[in-house]
Design a protein around this motif. Structure first.
Motif, PDB file in Angstrom:
ATOM      1  N   LYS A   1       0.938  -1.052   0.025  1.00  0.00           N
ATOM      2  CA  LYS A   1      -0.017   0.221  -0.131  1.00  0.00           C
ATOM      3  C   LYS A   1       0.925   1.446   0.022  1.00  0.00           C
ATOM      4  CE  LYS A   1      -3.796   2.270   2.553  1.00  0.00           C
ATOM      5  NZ  LYS A   1      -4.731   2.230   3.682  1.00  0.00           N
ATOM      6  N   ASP A   2       0.630   2.080  -0.897  1.00  0.00           N
ATOM      7  CA  ASP A   2       1.585   3.096  -1.024  1.00  0.00           C
ATOM      8  C   ASP A   2       0.580   4.299  -1.461  1.00  0.00           C
ATOM      9  OD1 ASP A   2       3.513   5.221  -1.650  1.00  0.00           O
ATOM     10  OD2 ASP A   2       4.471   4.165  -2.930  1.00  0.00           O
ATOM     11  N   ALA A   3      -0.105   5.254  -0.599  1.00  0.00           N
ATOM     12  CA  ALA A   3      -0.866   6.223  -1.059  1.00  0.00           C
ATOM     13  C   ALA A   3      -0.292   7.300  -2.153  1.00  0.00           C
ATOM     14  CB  ALA A   3      -1.368   6.808   0.186  1.00  0.00           C
ATOM     15  N   GLU A   4       0.970   7.551  -1.696  1.00  0.00           N
ATOM     16  CA  GLU A   4       1.590   8.777  -2.397  1.00  0.00           C
ATOM     17  C   GLU A   4       1.741   8.214  -4.126  1.00  0.00           C
ATOM     18  OE1 GLU A   4       5.389   9.912  -1.088  1.00  0.00           O
ATOM     19  OE2 GLU A   4       4.620   9.942   0.976  1.00  0.00           O
ATOM     20  N   ASN A   5       1.790   7.012  -4.330  1.00  0.00           N
ATOM     21  CA  ASN A   5       1.779   6.446  -5.778  1.00  0.00           C
ATOM     22  C   ASN A   5       0.663   6.151  -6.252  1.00  0.00           C
ATOM     23  OD1 ASN A   5       4.572   6.941  -6.418  1.00  0.00           O
ATOM     24  ND2 ASN A   5       5.311   5.649  -5.077  1.00  0.00           N
ATOM     25  N   ASN A   6      -0.392   6.097  -5.547  1.00  0.00           N
ATOM     26  CA  ASN A   6      -1.751   5.496  -5.795  1.00  0.00           C
ATOM     27  C   ASN A   6      -1.772   3.870  -6.001  1.00  0.00           C
ATOM     28  OD1 ASN A   6      -4.685   5.698  -6.096  1.00  0.00           O
ATOM     29  ND2 ASN A   6      -4.270   6.051  -8.101  1.00  0.00           N
ATOM     30  N   LEU A   7      -0.854   3.268  -4.945  1.00  0.00           N
ATOM     31  CA  LEU A   7      -0.798   1.847  -5.328  1.00  0.00           C
ATOM     32  C   LEU A   7      -1.583   1.236  -4.323  1.00  0.00           C
ATOM     33  CD1 LEU A   7       0.965   0.157  -7.525  1.00  0.00           C
ATOM     34  CD2 LEU A   7       2.718   0.086  -5.845  1.00  0.00           C
TER      35      LEU A   7
END
Length: 397
Positions: A58-64
């Motif tokens: 989960k990587d909110a900054e990369n919309n992942l």
């Protein structure tokens, strides 16, 4: 129409590969990304009896927000069913969006527990890169093994390989456990599945498992991660920093009703066979038609055991001493009963087999392989009918 279907499939696959490549391949995750172990509760289908493990990125900054899992296979594989039966089917690493993953488990009414791993940014990047490398077409497939190489052990291994220090699993075992001790609680709700798996798997499941090997089951992997610590440069930190329940299981498992259990049904068959033997023992009529079905079915089970033991790559299917009572030659022997010229051979065959069956019954609890108690009535019936046939044939002689 066929051309359109094929074109649509190719287009769909290409679209998602390009999408995945755009968002992931060659791209670093941010320092605030999170990596979690997802543990999914058992389902009511055979393939989901023991649960499932997956990794969430989960990587909110990369919309992942992706979920990687090692427990998938392709139904379109050429000769799918023969490969599956022979243990030659390759499983693969696959991915999906977390939203899709969650919706699937909502539909199946299964639970999901998330454990966020206590990794630094470098370790998280290394683990993500390792997953991407594993996903490459030349790496994503592997030869699945139920006990030693599956969706849980693969996650354990890839996490271990990408942590800078050493992961110490602080699993405390109160008493030794075999693989059967670990598997049986998951099969109690369906005694027919319990029986089928116990007949298919052999002595390797009676071997005492090490705490490290316990992690072939998703629930045990989750528990091991919960207690594990990372030792690095004289520092110790927990492997899991937090956990949460994403979904609660909603399946209402129904245990096999007592009168539908194999032990009860086999007991009824055994009682019928016992009284038929007493009734026809002094009569001229043999009533071998009963034995035609009894020995025929047990013989076919024996041939299945032979196939799984000698002609597959499954490590847990042999040696399998269920073959002592479900002997493959039972199947041709039933035809020999119909021919008078073969009676002498049948007589000595069943005489020897009766001795083996008697030994099995006497030493039931100390045989190196644990037999399912559900088949005890059938083994006893085989002995009774063997002695019955021996008596009948001896009268003819």
């Amino acid at each position: 129409m066929i051309f359109k279907t094929i074109f649509f499939r190719i287009f769909t696959i290409a679209f998602f590969l390009v999408l995945f490549h755009t968002h992931c391949i060659g791209k670093n995750i941010s320092r605030n990304a999170e990596i979690s172990l997802l543990t999914c509760s058992p389902g009511d289908e055979l393939y989901s009896q023991f649960g499932h493990s997956a990794i969430r990125i989960k990587d909110a900054e990369n919309n992942l927000d992706l979920v990687f899992g090692y427990g998938t296979f392709d139904f379109n594989t050429p000769n799918f069913y023969p490969k599956f039966a022979r243990g030659k089917l390759d499983y693969m690493l696959s991915y999906t969006s977390f939203k899709h993953f969650k919706n699937e488990y909502i539909y199946e009414k299964r639970g999901i527990v998330e454990q966020k791993l206590n990794l630094d940014s470098i370790e998280r990047q290394d683990l993500f890169s390792a997953l991407l490398k594993n996903y490459q077409i030349e790496n994503r497939y592997y030869r699945y093994d139920f006990l030693f190489d599956n969706c849980s052990t693969r996650i354990r291994d890839i996490v271990q390989a990408n942590v800078k220090g050493e992961i110490v699993f602080n699993t405390i075992v109160s008493e030794p456990k075999s693989f059967w001790n670990l598997l049986d609680p998951f099969m109690e709700k369906s005694r027919w599945i319990f029986l089928g798996i116990h007949l298919a798997l052999g002595i390797p499941c009676d071997i005492e498992a090490t705490p490290y090997q316990y992690m072939f089951l998703p629930d045990n992997l989750m528990q091991a991660f919960e207690k594990a610590t990372i030792h690095s440069n004289s520092t110790v930190k927990p492997l899991v920093k937090s956990n949460q329940i994403i979904l609660k299981p909603a399946i209402n498992f129904q245990k096999t009703t007592w009168y539908k259990r194999p032990a009860f049904l086999f007991g009824i068959v055994a009682i019928i066979g016992f009284f038929l033997s007493l009734f026809y023992l002094k009569k001229e009529k043999n009533f071998f038609i009963f034995d035609f079905f009894l020995f025929g079915i047990c013989g076919l089970v024996g041939w299945l055991i032979i196939f799984l033991w000698f002609f597959t790559d499954h490590q847990a299917t042999g040696p399998n001493w269920n073959i002592i009572w479900a002997f493959p030659l039972h199947f041709p022997i039933i035809f020999a009963l119909l021919k008078k010229k073969s009676h002498l051979f049948v007589y000595y065959y069943l005489l020897l087999h009766s001795i083996l069956l008697l030994m099995v019954l006497l030493f039931w609890k100390i045989i190196p392989q644990s037999f399912p108690n559900d088949i005890l009535p059938i083994v006893a019936l085989l002995l009774v009918r063997s002695l019955y046939i021996i008596k009948k044939l001896r009268t003819h002689f």
